[in-house]
Scaffold this active site. Structure first.
Site, PDB file in Angstrom:
ATOM      1  N   HIS A 200      -3.040  -5.470   0.811  1.00 39.88           N
ATOM      2  CA  HIS A 200      -2.458  -5.796   2.117  1.00 39.88           C
ATOM      3  C   HIS A 200      -2.372  -7.309   2.310  1.00 39.88           C
ATOM      4  O   HIS A 200      -3.235  -7.924   2.946  1.00 39.88           O
ATOM      5  CB  HIS A 200      -3.303  -5.176   3.237  1.00 39.88           C
ATOM      6  CG  HIS A 200      -3.163  -3.695   3.355  1.00 39.88           C
ATOM      7  ND1 HIS A 200      -2.242  -3.091   4.188  1.00 39.88           N
ATOM      8  CD2 HIS A 200      -3.812  -2.684   2.716  1.00 39.88           C
ATOM      9  CE1 HIS A 200      -2.347  -1.782   4.072  1.00 39.88           C
ATOM     10  NE2 HIS A 200      -3.288  -1.511   3.180  1.00 39.88           N
TER      11      HIS A 200
ATOM     12  N   CYS B 232       0.820  -1.207   0.000  1.00 38.01           N
ATOM     13  CA  CYS B 232       0.000   0.000   0.000  1.00 38.01           C
ATOM     14  C   CYS B 232       0.860   1.266   0.000  1.00 38.01           C
ATOM     15  O   CYS B 232       1.503   1.565  -0.993  1.00 38.01           O
ATOM     16  CB  CYS B 232      -0.986  -0.029   1.176  1.00 38.01           C
ATOM     17  SG  CYS B 232      -2.393   1.097   0.970  1.00 38.01           S
TER      18      CYS B 232
ATOM     19  N   GLU C  84      -0.540  -8.937   4.229  1.00 41.26           N
ATOM     20  CA  GLU C  84      -0.391  -9.299   5.650  1.00 41.26           C
ATOM     21  C   GLU C  84      -1.733  -9.559   6.315  1.00 41.26           C
ATOM     22  O   GLU C  84      -1.854 -10.447   7.175  1.00 41.26           O
ATOM     23  CB  GLU C  84       0.399  -8.215   6.403  1.00 41.26           C
ATOM     24  CG  GLU C  84      -0.336  -6.942   6.746  1.00 41.26           C
ATOM     25  CD  GLU C  84      -0.566  -5.990   5.585  1.00 41.26           C
ATOM     26  OE1 GLU C  84      -1.236  -4.949   5.777  1.00 41.26           O
ATOM     27  OE2 GLU C  84      -0.075  -6.277   4.467  1.00 41.26           O
TER      28      GLU C  84
END
Length: 274
Positions: free
Chosen positions: A243, A139, A245
């Site tokens: 994202h 991002c 993660e």
């Protein structure tokens, strides 16, 4: 039976001697250090680490690495010292980037800026690029990579990039999800995921406009938005607009290979420098 027991005892004793090194044979000891992955600074955490940071930490752990929360950097020396403590780097998501870094005036809908974080992240990124550290950007991290390499950003997507896709929840409550296509099958991203069509989470106010020097686009959404870039001249520099993660943190392991590969390159960097 007694002779058999004696034979067994003798065999056990022989193996004991071998394992203890008395015969001159030594068992190989594992001295390999863990791969440490630095996570870019976003204020002093104190006791309460925000969940978005925990998502990065847990993804690194799940990939077999050790997460390290990096300090605020104010000088190139700080950045060099920080890099000495890790083997790879993640540039994390967050706020808008000050347009002064790509030569534009602030848009009227520019959102929160953190000048100290811009300084810290830019120092980290420039130094990591110079030292050829493995880098993953997500991002804001992807946007920062683009800016550092001379690119520009859309400062306010809703007014500057007309699209049928929603790239951020207008209420800023949760992720939105949209399609993403890996357009380069020779890319590291495709090699890691082995997937061409993805569904990714999305939470970004800004995005890549003019591409930075040396970067290549490796994934886009159906509205043409750049969703992933790579830097060919580097050993491992991969950045995505989404994202991964959070996907991993929420047990969507199709994106885990991104972190596993970062850790693998981190191990190579560690071994090269030791």
């Amino acid at each position: 039976m007694k002779k058999f027991r004696t034979l067994i005892i003798g065999i056990i004793a022989l193996f004991t001697l071998i394992l203890s090194g008395c015969t001159g044979y030594k068992v190989k000891e594992t001295t390999e250090k863990p791969v440490k992955v630095g996570i870019s600074w976003d204020r002093d955490y104190g006791k309460d680490i925000p969940e978005d940071t925990i998502a990065y930490m847990e993804s690194v752990k799940k990939a077999g690495g050790v997460p390290v929360l990096l300090p605020q950097l104010k000088t190139e020396e700080d950045a060099l010292n920080a890099l000495k403590t890790v083997d790879a780097v993640i540039l994390t998501g967050g706020e808008d980037i000050n347009p002064v870094y790509y030569g534009e005036k602030p848009h009227k809908k520019l959102e929160t800026l953190k000048d100290d974080r811009d300084v810290s992240d830019i120092l980290l990124l420039k130094t990591a690029l110079k030292e050829d550290y493995p880098i993953l950007g997500t991002c804001r991290g992807m946007q920062l990579l683009n800016v550092v390499l001379g690119g520009t950003l859309y400062q306010d997507l809703p007014t500057e990039y007309i699209s049928d896709l929603t790239h951020r929840d207008p209420k800023k409550v949760d992720f939105v999800f949209h399609d993403c296509k890996v357009t380069d099958k020779n890319s590291k991203l495709y090699n890691m995921l082995q997937l061409e069509d993805l569904t990714v989470n999305s939470w970004h106010h800004q995005a890549v406009e003019r591409l930075g020097k040396g970067l290549k686009v490796v994934a886009t959404s159906s509205d043409g938005m750049i969703e992933a870039v790579e830097l060919d001249e580097a050993t491992f520099v991969v950045a995505v607009q989404f994202h991964p993660e959070w996907h991993v943190y929420e047990n969507d392991d199709k994106f885990l290979p991104i972190f596993q590969t970062l850790v693998e390159y981190g191990a190579k960097n560690r071994d090269k420098r030791n």
